[in-house]
Design a protein around this motif. Structure first.
Motif, PDB file in Angstrom:
ATOM      1  N   GLY A  48      15.385 -10.720  39.677  1.00 41.25           N
ATOM      2  CA  GLY A  48      15.137  -9.628  40.616  1.00 41.25           C
ATOM      3  C   GLY A  48      15.452 -10.026  42.052  1.00 41.25           C
ATOM      4  N   GLU A  49      15.072 -11.243  42.417  1.00 43.36           N
ATOM      5  CA  GLU A  49      15.404 -11.726  43.759  1.00 43.36           C
ATOM      6  C   GLU A  49      16.918 -11.856  43.928  1.00 43.36           C
ATOM      7  N   GLU A  50      17.578 -12.401  42.921  1.00 46.64           N
ATOM      8  CA  GLU A  50      19.027 -12.603  43.021  1.00 46.64           C
ATOM      9  C   GLU A  50      19.778 -11.272  43.118  1.00 46.64           C
ATOM     10  N   LEU A  51      19.288 -10.266  42.424  1.00 47.66           N
ATOM     11  CA  LEU A  51      19.958  -8.963  42.441  1.00 47.66           C
ATOM     12  C   LEU A  51      19.707  -8.173  43.728  1.00 47.66           C
ATOM     13  N   LEU A  52      18.501  -8.297  44.292  1.00 47.19           N
ATOM     14  CA  LEU A  52      18.131  -7.416  45.402  1.00 47.19           C
ATOM     15  C   LEU A  52      17.750  -8.124  46.693  1.00 47.19           C
ATOM     16  N   VAL A  53      16.949  -9.150  46.612  1.00 42.37           N
ATOM     17  CA  VAL A  53      16.430  -9.776  47.831  1.00 42.37           C
ATOM     18  C   VAL A  53      17.491 -10.634  48.512  1.00 42.37           C
ATOM     19  N   TYR A  54      18.199 -11.443  47.753  1.00 43.75           N
ATOM     20  CA  TYR A  54      19.200 -12.308  48.373  1.00 43.75           C
ATOM     21  C   TYR A  54      20.348 -11.516  48.989  1.00 43.75           C
ATOM     22  N   PRO A  55      20.807 -10.442  48.345  1.00 39.23           N
ATOM     23  CA  PRO A  55      21.792  -9.599  49.039  1.00 39.23           C
ATOM     24  C   PRO A  55      21.217  -8.974  50.322  1.00 39.23           C
ATOM     25  N   ALA A  56      19.915  -8.702  50.340  1.00 38.97           N
ATOM     26  CA  ALA A  56      19.291  -8.182  51.568  1.00 38.97           C
ATOM     27  C   ALA A  56      19.292  -9.245  52.666  1.00 38.97           C
ATOM     28  N   PHE A  57      19.103 -10.514  52.293  1.00 38.72           N
ATOM     29  CA  PHE A  57      19.236 -11.601  53.277  1.00 38.72           C
ATOM     30  C   PHE A  57      20.636 -11.550  53.885  1.00 38.72           C
ATOM     31  N   GLU A  58      21.636 -11.508  52.997  1.00 37.12           N
ATOM     32  CA  GLU A  58      23.041 -11.557  53.436  1.00 37.12           C
ATOM     33  C   GLU A  58      23.387 -10.374  54.345  1.00 37.12           C
ATOM     34  N   LYS A  59      22.864  -9.225  54.029  1.00 40.85           N
ATOM     35  CA  LYS A  59      23.185  -8.014  54.772  1.00 40.85           C
ATOM     36  C   LYS A  59      22.463  -7.929  56.115  1.00 40.85           C
ATOM     37  N   ASN A  60      21.244  -8.428  56.191  1.00 40.34           N
ATOM     38  CA  ASN A  60      20.395  -8.168  57.353  1.00 40.34           C
ATOM     39  C   ASN A  60      20.125  -9.350  58.278  1.00 40.34           C
ATOM     40  N   LEU A  61      20.510 -10.553  57.869  1.00 42.21           N
ATOM     41  CA  LEU A  61      20.190 -11.735  58.683  1.00 42.21           C
ATOM     42  C   LEU A  61      21.449 -12.491  59.069  1.00 42.21           C
ATOM     43  N   PRO A  62      21.514 -12.964  60.314  1.00 41.93           N
ATOM     44  CA  PRO A  62      22.703 -13.704  60.755  1.00 41.93           C
ATOM     45  C   PRO A  62      22.979 -14.941  59.894  1.00 41.93           C
ATOM     46  N   ASP A  63      21.910 -15.616  59.456  1.00 39.91           N
ATOM     47  CA  ASP A  63      22.072 -16.791  58.596  1.00 39.91           C
ATOM     48  C   ASP A  63      21.755 -16.458  57.137  1.00 39.91           C
ATOM     49  N   GLY A  64      21.802 -15.177  56.815  1.00 39.61           N
ATOM     50  CA  GLY A  64      21.413 -14.710  55.488  1.00 39.61           C
ATOM     51  C   GLY A  64      22.238 -15.261  54.345  1.00 39.61           C
ATOM     52  N   LYS A  65      23.528 -15.422  54.551  1.00 37.35           N
ATOM     53  CA  LYS A  65      24.391 -15.963  53.488  1.00 37.35           C
ATOM     54  C   LYS A  65      23.975 -17.387  53.145  1.00 37.35           C
ATOM     55  N   GLN A  66      23.734 -18.201  54.174  1.00 32.72           N
ATOM     56  CA  GLN A  66      23.310 -19.579  53.939  1.00 32.72           C
ATOM     57  C   GLN A  66      21.942 -19.615  53.251  1.00 32.72           C
ATOM     58  N   MET A  67      21.025 -18.756  53.681  1.00 36.01           N
ATOM     59  CA  MET A  67      19.701 -18.686  53.056  1.00 36.01           C
ATOM     60  C   MET A  67      19.826 -18.302  51.584  1.00 36.01           C
ATOM     61  N   ALA A  68      20.611 -17.270  51.306  1.00 37.83           N
ATOM     62  CA  ALA A  68      20.778 -16.796  49.935  1.00 37.83           C
ATOM     63  C   ALA A  68      21.424 -17.868  49.067  1.00 37.83           C
ATOM     64  N   ASP A  69      22.443 -18.538  49.586  1.00 38.87           N
ATOM     65  CA  ASP A  69      23.109 -19.596  48.816  1.00 38.87           C
ATOM     66  C   ASP A  69      22.149 -20.746  48.519  1.00 38.87           C
ATOM     67  N   LYS A  70      21.340 -21.118  49.496  1.00 38.21           N
ATOM     68  CA  LYS A  70      20.353 -22.188  49.301  1.00 38.21           C
ATOM     69  C   LYS A  70      19.341 -21.778  48.239  1.00 38.21           C
ATOM     70  N   ASP A  71      18.838 -20.540  48.340  1.00 35.24           N
ATOM     71  CA  ASP A  71      17.852 -20.062  47.370  1.00 35.24           C
ATOM     72  C   ASP A  71      18.447 -19.943  45.971  1.00 35.24           C
ATOM     73  N   ARG A  72      19.697 -19.514  45.886  1.00 36.35           N
ATOM     74  CA  ARG A  72      20.350 -19.438  44.568  1.00 36.35           C
ATOM     75  C   ARG A  72      20.479 -20.831  43.949  1.00 36.35           C
ATOM     76  N   ALA A  73      20.801 -21.824  44.764  1.00 36.14           N
ATOM     77  CA  ALA A  73      20.914 -23.200  44.266  1.00 36.14           C
ATOM     78  C   ALA A  73      19.551 -23.692  43.767  1.00 36.14           C
ATOM     79  N   GLU A  74      18.500 -23.375  44.505  1.00 33.11           N
ATOM     80  CA  GLU A  74      17.155 -23.750  44.065  1.00 33.11           C
ATOM     81  C   GLU A  74      16.804 -23.033  42.767  1.00 33.11           C
ATOM     82  N   HIS A  75      17.185 -21.771  42.659  1.00 24.72           N
ATOM     83  CA  HIS A  75      16.940 -21.018  41.427  1.00 24.72           C
ATOM     84  C   HIS A  75      17.670 -21.644  40.237  1.00 24.72           C
ATOM     85  N   ARG A  76      18.895 -22.105  40.451  1.00 27.08           N
ATOM     86  CA  ARG A  76      19.644 -22.731  39.352  1.00 27.08           C
ATOM     87  C   ARG A  76      18.878 -23.915  38.781  1.00 27.08           C
TER      88      ARG A  76
END
Length: 189
Positions: A48-76
């Motif tokens: 659920g986070e990967e589908l909705l929350v991490y894309p919201a990071f990417e869309k709404n935060l200047p460093d959102g892509k880096q945050m989402a990528d870091k969180d996805r790596a932790e999720h893996r």
């Protein structure tokens, strides 16, 4: 209405409760039930986070892509440990150490997410946008896989396709799994 940070934190407390119930269970059957609950909660929450929350990071935060990528790596990493854990039986010698290793990684991820990532996201979102994201997040968790599939893609749109393929099998299998009767969270069908 509930903000997305509140919904995520609620899930985190449910995971922590299930973790503690596994460790304090008085029988292998009770451990297995809480193991199933923990797996069910964590798999749905992560996707659920990967589908909705991490894309919201990417869309709404200047460093959102880096945050989402870091969180996805932790999720893996967490998904790999969850995949191993979900296949263990309570009497396996690796059961408790695998769970503790999983929780060690997950609790660090939770801490960073709650203290940093979600705070930034809430500041960037209008309240109505956060509430809408919560509704979508809770709705999405009803239709996604309930077991860990660490080799499945974790970036849009591929994780959506993989999830839609895996979910029916997971949901059908859940019918035959035992879950704790006293769980506070929404139980599987």
């Amino acid at each position: 209405m509930t903000l997305i940070s509140q919904a995520i934190k609620h899930d985190h407390r449910e995971l922590e409760d299930a973790y503690n119930k596994i460790l304090s269970a008085s029988s292998p059957d009770e451990q297995r039930r809480w193991q199933n609950q923990f797996t069910w909660e964590l798999a749905r929450h992560s996707i659920g986070e990967e589908l909705l929350v991490y894309p919201a990071f990417e869309k709404n935060l200047p460093d959102g892509k880096q945050m989402a990528d870091k969180d996805r790596a932790e999720h893996r990493k967490v998904k790999q440990l969850l995949h191993k854990f979900q296949g263990l039986k309570p009497n396996d010698h690796e059961f408790t150490p695998t769970l503790q290793s999983l929780w060690s990684d997950l609790s660090q991820h939770i801490k960073e997410e709650e203290e940093q990532d979600l705070v930034k996201l809430e500041k960037a979102l209008q309240q109505s946008d956060s509430e809408s994201l919560t509704t979508k997040f809770n709705r999405t968790k009803k239709f996604i896989p309930t077991r860990s599939h660490p080799n499945a893609p974790d970036k849009p749109p591929f994780e959506t396709v993989a999830g839609l393929l895996a979910a029916p099998i997971d949901h059908l299998s859940d019918i035959f799994r035992k879950f704790p009767a006293e769980s506070k969270s929404e139980m599987p069908p």
